[in-house]
Structures are given as structure tokens and as C-alpha cells.
Design a protein around this motif. Structure first.
Motif, PDB file in Angstrom:
ATOM      1  N   HIS A 170     -23.800  35.413  36.325  1.00  0.00           N
ATOM      2  CA  HIS A 170     -23.569  36.166  37.475  1.00  0.00           C
ATOM      3  C   HIS A 170     -23.944  35.430  38.743  1.00  0.00           C
ATOM      4  O   HIS A 170     -23.803  35.901  39.993  1.00  0.00           O
ATOM      5  CB  HIS A 170     -23.943  37.769  37.494  1.00  0.00           C
ATOM      6  CG  HIS A 170     -22.909  38.492  36.861  1.00  0.00           C
ATOM      7  ND1 HIS A 170     -21.511  38.662  37.119  1.00  0.00           N
ATOM      8  CD2 HIS A 170     -23.003  39.090  35.493  1.00  0.00           C
ATOM      9  CE1 HIS A 170     -21.111  39.195  36.277  1.00  0.00           C
ATOM     10  NE2 HIS A 170     -21.841  39.733  35.507  1.00  0.00           N
ATOM     11  N   ILE A 187     -20.193  34.051  39.396  1.00  0.00           N
ATOM     12  CA  ILE A 187     -19.223  35.176  39.461  1.00  0.00           C
ATOM     13  C   ILE A 187     -19.602  36.219  39.822  1.00  0.00           C
ATOM     14  O   ILE A 187     -20.646  36.674  39.059  1.00  0.00           O
ATOM     15  CB  ILE A 187     -18.256  34.738  38.150  1.00  0.00           C
ATOM     16  CG1 ILE A 187     -16.895  35.720  38.200  1.00  0.00           C
ATOM     17  CG2 ILE A 187     -19.160  35.092  36.946  1.00  0.00           C
ATOM     18  CD1 ILE A 187     -16.081  35.447  37.133  1.00  0.00           C
ATOM     19  N   THR A 188     -19.010  37.140  40.535  1.00  0.00           N
ATOM     20  CA  THR A 188     -19.073  38.412  40.832  1.00  0.00           C
ATOM     21  C   THR A 188     -18.767  39.452  39.554  1.00  0.00           C
ATOM     22  O   THR A 188     -17.958  38.907  38.790  1.00  0.00           O
ATOM     23  CB  THR A 188     -18.570  39.165  42.075  1.00  0.00           C
ATOM     24  OG1 THR A 188     -17.224  39.209  41.986  1.00  0.00           O
ATOM     25  CG2 THR A 188     -18.808  38.108  43.193  1.00  0.00           C
ATOM     26  N   LYS A 229     -16.859  42.022  39.784  1.00  0.00           N
ATOM     27  CA  LYS A 229     -15.697  42.367  40.138  1.00  0.00           C
ATOM     28  C   LYS A 229     -14.619  41.158  39.516  1.00  0.00           C
ATOM     29  O   LYS A 229     -13.799  41.562  38.692  1.00  0.00           O
ATOM     30  CB  LYS A 229     -15.251  42.618  41.481  1.00  0.00           C
ATOM     31  CG  LYS A 229     -13.814  43.157  41.563  1.00  0.00           C
ATOM     32  CD  LYS A 229     -13.626  43.494  43.207  1.00  0.00           C
ATOM     33  CE  LYS A 229     -12.213  44.015  43.461  1.00  0.00           C
ATOM     34  NZ  LYS A 229     -12.130  44.212  44.661  1.00  0.00           N
ATOM     35  N   GLN A 230     -15.063  39.968  39.938  1.00  0.00           N
ATOM     36  CA  GLN A 230     -14.251  38.856  39.399  1.00  0.00           C
ATOM     37  C   GLN A 230     -14.403  38.716  37.858  1.00  0.00           C
ATOM     38  O   GLN A 230     -13.446  38.394  37.192  1.00  0.00           O
ATOM     39  CB  GLN A 230     -14.762  37.427  40.047  1.00  0.00           C
ATOM     40  CG  GLN A 230     -14.668  37.290  41.412  1.00  0.00           C
ATOM     41  CD  GLN A 230     -15.283  36.243  42.118  1.00  0.00           C
ATOM     42  OE1 GLN A 230     -16.653  35.883  41.582  1.00  0.00           O
ATOM     43  NE2 GLN A 230     -14.819  35.606  43.025  1.00  0.00           N
ATOM     44  N   GLU A 231     -15.459  39.080  37.244  1.00  0.00           N
ATOM     45  CA  GLU A 231     -15.797  39.063  35.782  1.00  0.00           C
ATOM     46  C   GLU A 231     -14.690  39.952  35.163  1.00  0.00           C
ATOM     47  O   GLU A 231     -13.973  39.831  34.165  1.00  0.00           O
ATOM     48  CB  GLU A 231     -16.955  39.183  35.311  1.00  0.00           C
ATOM     49  CG  GLU A 231     -17.586  39.415  34.033  1.00  0.00           C
ATOM     50  CD  GLU A 231     -18.889  39.949  33.751  1.00  0.00           C
ATOM     51  OE1 GLU A 231     -19.437  39.399  32.933  1.00  0.00           O
ATOM     52  OE2 GLU A 231     -19.039  41.007  34.531  1.00  0.00           O
ATOM     53  N   ILE A 258     -12.004  41.568  36.407  1.00  0.00           N
ATOM     54  CA  ILE A 258     -10.663  41.148  36.487  1.00  0.00           C
ATOM     55  C   ILE A 258     -10.288  40.204  35.506  1.00  0.00           C
ATOM     56  O   ILE A 258      -9.364  39.851  35.020  1.00  0.00           O
ATOM     57  CB  ILE A 258     -10.211  40.583  38.073  1.00  0.00           C
ATOM     58  CG1 ILE A 258     -10.560  41.906  38.989  1.00  0.00           C
ATOM     59  CG2 ILE A 258      -8.951  40.121  38.084  1.00  0.00           C
ATOM     60  CD1 ILE A 258     -10.382  41.928  40.248  1.00  0.00           C
ATOM     61  N   GLY A 259     -11.054  39.247  35.201  1.00  0.00           N
ATOM     62  CA  GLY A 259     -10.867  38.033  34.124  1.00  0.00           C
ATOM     63  C   GLY A 259     -10.701  38.510  32.978  1.00  0.00           C
ATOM     64  O   GLY A 259      -9.894  38.123  32.159  1.00  0.00           O
ATOM     65  N   LYS A 305      -7.451  40.238  32.933  1.00  0.00           N
ATOM     66  CA  LYS A 305      -6.288  39.328  32.773  1.00  0.00           C
ATOM     67  C   LYS A 305      -6.130  38.628  31.176  1.00  0.00           C
ATOM     68  O   LYS A 305      -5.050  38.258  30.689  1.00  0.00           O
ATOM     69  CB  LYS A 305      -6.404  38.025  33.646  1.00  0.00           C
ATOM     70  CG  LYS A 305      -6.081  38.603  35.082  1.00  0.00           C
ATOM     71  CD  LYS A 305      -6.229  37.449  36.091  1.00  0.00           C
ATOM     72  CE  LYS A 305      -5.979  38.040  37.449  1.00  0.00           C
ATOM     73  NZ  LYS A 305      -6.173  36.895  38.433  1.00  0.00           N
TER      74      LYS A 305
END
Length: 131
Positions: free
Chosen positions: A112, A115-116, A118-120, A122-123, A126
Motif C-alpha cells: 500500500h 497503491i491505495t 480503493k485502487q486495490e 477496483i483491481g 476487474k
């Protein structure tokens, strides 16, 4: 599984996170499941379990959140109201991927920095094709 503090507030303190993780480990073990890894950040946690087929994941998550929430309040770890976010994410992995997933969970603090949360998340959505 992944779940966050309500509002993604950074309330899980470094001074007591290990105690929280041990408590959650006890809940999971007492429910007959095998905890493989647990770690997180001040605003969320990751838990990897070996889940028996008879286990109802939503019931397990509800129990972990309810009991650990009460534990945090009882121990008075935070001055503010502590609650877990209502939702959670749960993803399954093959046995051959367990080593990498465990390493990923154990390395949360380092991960972390790049990467935040939230980004994690969302990843993850996906990767597992969740809208």
C-alpha cells in the motif's frame, strides 16, 4: 475476503491490530474454518481461509464483523465509533495460487505504499470480472 472500516476511516491502530487479528483468527477457527492469512491496513483487512463446503460465507463474515466490532468497543481501542463497512468482497483462489495470495496478504504495508486501498479493490473487481 476483504472488508473495510466504515467510511474507510483509518481506525485500526498499529498498537492493537495484532490483537484484533488473533481475535478474528479465533472466531474463524471456532467456526470450523482454517485461517491461512490475515493482515491489513488501518482502514481495511484481508483474510484468507480454507473454507469447508458446508460453510456459509455470508454467515461467517457477519459473525466475524459483529464479534470483532464488539471486541474493539469492549477493549476501547479507539475513541471514535468503530464499525465495519456493511459490504465485503470475497474472492476464491486455486490451491496452486495460495502461496502468492498469502505472500500478498502478509505484505500489505509495503504493497500500500504504491497503491491505495480503493485502487486495490477496483483491481480485484476487474480481475474477477465483477461490475
Amino acid at each position: 475476503m476483504i472488508f473495510a472500516v466504515k467510511g474507510r476511516t483509518s481506525l485500526i491502530g498499529a498498537s492493537w491490530e495484532e490483537e484484533l487479528y488473533k481475535y478474528i483468527t479465533g472466531i474463524i477457527t471456532n467456526k470450523g474454518q482454517k485461517l491461512l492469512a490475515i493482515n491489513g491496513m488501518p482502514d481495511h483487512i484481508h483474510i484468507l481461509i480454507g473454507m469447508k463446503p458446508a460453510c456459509c460465507l455470508s454467515d461467517l463474515v457477519r459473525e466475524v464483523k459483529k464479534a470483532s466490532n464488539a471486541f474493539v468497543k469492549e477493549k476501547k481501542f479507539v475513541k471514535y465509533k468503530f464499525e465495519w463497512q456493511e459490504d465485503y468482497g470475497a474472492f476464491s483462489y486455486s490451491h496452486s495460487a495460495l502461496y502468492n495470495v498469502i505472500a500478498y496478504i502478509q505484505n500489505q504495508k509495503e504493497h500500500h505504499k504504491k497503491i491505495t486501498s480503493k485502487q486495490e479493490y477496483i483491481g480485484f473487481l476487474k480481475k474477477f470480472e465483477v461490475e
